[in-house]
Scaffold this motif. Structure first.
Motif, short mmCIF file in Angstrom:
data_model
loop_
_atom_site.label_atom_id
_atom_site.label_comp_id
_atom_site.label_asym_id
_atom_site.label_seq_id
_atom_site.Cartn_x
_atom_site.Cartn_y
_atom_site.Cartn_z
N ASN A 130 0.82 -1.21 0.00
CA ASN A 130 0.00 0.00 0.00
C ASN A 130 0.85 1.26 0.00
O ASN A 130 0.44 2.28 -0.56
CB ASN A 130 -0.97 -0.04 1.18
N ALA A 131 2.05 1.17 0.57
CA ALA A 131 2.99 2.28 0.43
C ALA A 131 3.41 2.42 -1.03
O ALA A 131 3.56 3.54 -1.55
CB ALA A 131 4.21 2.05 1.32
N CYS A 132 3.57 1.28 -1.73
CA CYS A 132 3.93 1.31 -3.16
C CYS A 132 2.84 1.98 -3.98
O CYS A 132 3.13 2.72 -4.93
CB CYS A 132 4.17 -0.11 -3.68
N LYS A 137 1.75 6.67 -7.51
CA LYS A 137 1.04 7.90 -7.85
C LYS A 137 1.98 9.10 -7.84
O LYS A 137 1.96 9.94 -8.75
CB LYS A 137 -0.11 8.13 -6.87
N GLU A 138 2.85 9.15 -6.83
CA GLU A 138 3.81 10.26 -6.74
C GLU A 138 4.83 10.20 -7.87
O GLU A 138 5.24 11.23 -8.42
CB GLU A 138 4.49 10.24 -5.38
N ALA A 139 5.25 8.98 -8.25
CA ALA A 139 6.21 8.83 -9.34
C ALA A 139 5.63 9.36 -10.65
O ALA A 139 6.32 10.05 -11.42
CB ALA A 139 6.61 7.36 -9.50
N VAL A 140 4.37 9.02 -10.91
CA VAL A 140 3.73 9.51 -12.14
C VAL A 140 3.62 11.02 -12.13
O VAL A 140 3.84 11.69 -13.15
CB VAL A 140 2.34 8.87 -12.30
N GLN A 141 3.31 11.60 -10.98
CA GLN A 141 3.20 13.05 -10.88
C GLN A 141 4.53 13.73 -11.19
O GLN A 141 4.57 14.83 -11.74
CB GLN A 141 2.70 13.43 -9.49
N ILE A 142 5.63 13.07 -10.85
CA ILE A 142 6.95 13.63 -11.11
C ILE A 142 7.38 13.37 -12.56
O ILE A 142 7.88 14.27 -13.25
CB ILE A 142 7.99 13.03 -10.15
N ASP A 251 -13.33 -1.14 14.06
CA ASP A 251 -14.08 -0.92 15.30
C ASP A 251 -14.62 0.51 15.34
O ASP A 251 -13.87 1.47 15.25
CB ASP A 251 -13.18 -1.18 16.51
N GLY A 252 -15.92 0.64 15.45
CA GLY A 252 -16.54 1.96 15.55
C GLY A 252 -16.83 2.64 14.22
O GLY A 252 -17.37 3.75 14.19
N LYS A 253 -16.47 2.00 13.09
CA LYS A 253 -16.69 2.62 11.78
C LYS A 253 -18.15 2.45 11.32
O LYS A 253 -18.82 1.47 11.67
CB LYS A 253 -15.75 2.01 10.74
N THR A 254 -18.62 3.41 10.55
CA THR A 254 -19.97 3.36 10.00
C THR A 254 -19.98 2.50 8.73
O THR A 254 -18.93 2.27 8.12
CB THR A 254 -20.46 4.78 9.66
N PRO A 255 -21.17 2.02 8.32
CA PRO A 255 -21.24 1.22 7.09
C PRO A 255 -20.62 1.95 5.90
O PRO A 255 -20.72 3.17 5.77
CB PRO A 255 -22.74 1.02 6.90
N GLY A 256 -19.98 1.19 5.04
CA GLY A 256 -19.33 1.77 3.87
C GLY A 256 -18.22 0.85 3.39
O GLY A 256 -17.83 -0.10 4.08
N LEU A 257 -17.73 1.13 2.19
CA LEU A 257 -16.65 0.33 1.60
C LEU A 257 -15.33 1.08 1.75
O LEU A 257 -15.17 2.19 1.24
CB LEU A 257 -16.94 0.07 0.13
N TYR A 258 -14.39 0.47 2.45
CA TYR A 258 -13.08 1.06 2.71
C TYR A 258 -12.00 0.19 2.09
O TYR A 258 -12.24 -0.95 1.68
CB TYR A 258 -12.84 1.18 4.22
N ASP A 259 -10.76 0.72 2.05
CA ASP A 259 -9.63 -0.09 1.61
C ASP A 259 -8.44 0.17 2.54
O ASP A 259 -8.56 0.88 3.53
CB ASP A 259 -9.26 0.20 0.14
N MET A 260 -7.30 -0.45 2.23
CA MET A 260 -6.14 -0.33 3.12
C MET A 260 -5.55 1.07 3.12
O MET A 260 -4.87 1.45 4.07
CB MET A 260 -5.08 -1.37 2.75
N GLN A 261 -5.80 1.84 2.08
CA GLN A 261 -5.35 3.23 2.09
C GLN A 261 -6.09 3.99 3.19
O GLN A 261 -5.51 4.85 3.85
CB GLN A 261 -5.63 3.88 0.73
N ASP A 262 -7.36 3.66 3.42
CA ASP A 262 -8.12 4.24 4.54
C ASP A 262 -7.54 3.77 5.86
O ASP A 262 -7.31 4.56 6.79
CB ASP A 262 -9.59 3.84 4.46
N VAL A 263 -7.30 2.48 5.96
CA VAL A 263 -6.80 1.89 7.21
C VAL A 263 -5.47 2.52 7.61
O VAL A 263 -5.24 2.81 8.79
CB VAL A 263 -6.64 0.36 7.06
N LEU A 264 -4.60 2.75 6.65
CA LEU A 264 -3.25 3.26 6.92
C LEU A 264 -3.18 4.79 6.91
O LEU A 264 -2.11 5.35 7.14
CB LEU A 264 -2.27 2.70 5.89
N GLY A 265 -4.30 5.45 6.64
CA GLY A 265 -4.31 6.90 6.63
C GLY A 265 -3.51 7.51 5.49
O GLY A 265 -2.95 8.59 5.63
N LEU A 266 -3.50 6.83 4.32
CA LEU A 266 -2.70 7.29 3.19
C LEU A 266 -3.51 8.12 2.20
O LEU A 266 -2.95 8.63 1.22
CB LEU A 266 -2.09 6.09 2.46
N LYS A 267 -4.80 8.29 2.42
CA LYS A 267 -5.62 9.07 1.50
C LYS A 267 -5.58 10.55 1.88
O LYS A 267 -5.46 10.89 3.04
CB LYS A 267 -7.06 8.57 1.49
#
Length: 267
Positions: A130-132, A137-142, A251-267
Motif C-alpha cells: 500500500n505504500a507502493c 502515484k507520486e512517481a507519475v506526478q513527477i 471498530d466503531g466505523k460506519t457502514p461503507g466500503l473502505y480499503d487499506m489506504q483508509d486503514v493506513l491513513g494514506l488518502k
C-alpha cells in the motif's frame, strides 16, 4: 476485546491470520470456518494453524461461527466471499476481504452490501504494497507522460487469478494518475507481429511457478533510463498482519466500503 472470525481456517492463509490474531493485543479468535466436508472440521483452529490450542473448533456453519464475532476476515474466492458477505450484512457483522479476482459486477455487489455494514476490501493487505500504491502515484506526478509503463507480477503455481489483484490495482493507480482508463489501455498478451508498442498502453505480464509468495515490479521506461518500483513478499505473515490491523481499524466505523489506504491513513 474485538472478536474475530476467520474463513478458510485450515488453509495456509487462514492459519497465518489465526496466528496473527493470537499475537495481537485487543483481539480474540471467536470463530473459525471451513467448507462443508473439510477434513479439519471439528478440530481446534489453533492446533491446525500451528500456534497452540485456542479452544475454538473449526465449523462448517458460518452463521454459527459469526454468532459471537464482531468482524469476519475472509481470504477465499469472489463467489464464496459474496455469499459470506450476504450473511455478514444480514447479521450485522463487519468484514475484511482479502480475496482477489472480482469482476466489475462482483465489486458492485460488494459495494451494495457495504451500505449495510463496514467492509474493508483490498487486493493486498500488506503495508509495504500500500505504500507502493502511494509511491506509484507520486512517481507519475513527477515523471509525467514521458515513460512507458510495464507491470510484471510473480506468484506461486496454485494462484487461480491472473493478473493478480495487486498488479491490477497498480495498473489502475498509474492509469488514473496519467488520466487514462485502465480497462482501455491495459495489454495482457503480446505474440507475433503485434506492431510497435503504443505509448498509452500499460503492459501487464504474469509469471506463475513454485512457491513464490508474491512479487510485483512496475517499470517506468524512458529514453536512456529506467525506474523500477518493486515489492517482494517473503511470507504470508504480512498479509495476515495487515488484515488483522484492518479488523481492528473497523471498530466503531460506519457502514461503507473502505480499503487499506483508509486503514493506513494514506488518502
Amino acid at each position: 476485546m474485538i472478536k474475530i472470525a476467520v474463513t478458510g481456517a485450515a488453509g495456509r492463509m487462514g492459519g497465518r491470520i489465526i496466528t496473527a490474531i493470537k499475537e495481537a493485543e485487543g483481539l480474540e479468535l471467536a470463530g473459525a470456518a471451513e467448507r462443508p466436508g473439510h477434513a479439519m472440521v471439528g478440530q481446534d483452529a489453533g492446533l491446525v494453524a500451528g500456534c497452540g490450542p485456542l479452544g475454538v473448533n473449526i465449523s462448517d456453519d458460518l452463521e454459527q461461527v459469526l454468532s459471537g464475532a464482531d468482524v469476519l476476515i475472509d481470504f477465499t474466492f469472489p463467489e464464496v466471499t459474496l455469499k459470506n458477505l450476504e450473511i455478514c450484512a444480514r447479521l450485522g457483522c463487519k468484514m475484511v476481504i482479502g480475496s482477489t479476482g472480482f469482476t466489475p459486477d462482483q465489486r458492485e455487489g460488494v459495494a451494495r452490501l457495504a451500505r449495510k455494514i463496514p467492509v474493508v476490501l483490498a487486493p493486498n493487505m500488506s503495508v509495504g504494497v500500500n505504500a507502493c500504491f502511494k509511491l506509484l502515484k507520486e512517481a507519475v506526478q513527477i515523471l509525467g507522460d514521458g515513460f512507458d509503463v510495464e507491470i510484471v507480477e510473480l506468484h506461486h503455481n496454485k494462484k487461480k487469478d491472473a493478473p493478480s489483484g495487486t498488479a491490477v490495482r497498480m495498473g489502475e493507480v498509474v492509469a488514473d494518475a496519467l488520466g487514462r482508463d485502465y480497462n482501455e489501455c491495459a495489454v495482457f498478451h503480446r505474440e507475433g507481429m503485434t506492431g510497435e508498442r503504443t505509448h498509452e498502453e500499460i503492459g501487464m505480464q504474469t509469471v506463475r511457478g513454485g512457491d513464490i509468495v508474491g512479487e510485483h515490479t512496475v517499470y517506468f521506461i524512458g529514453m536512456g533510463e529506467r525506474i523500477e518500483i518493486t515489492h517482494r513478499a517473503m511470507s504470508r505473515d504480512m498479509f495476515a498482519r495487515g488484515s488483522v490491523r484492518a479488523a481492528h481499524w473497523l471498530d466503531g466505523k460506519t457502514p461503507g466500503l473502505y480499503d487499506m489506504q483508509d486503514v493506513l491513513g494514506l488518502k
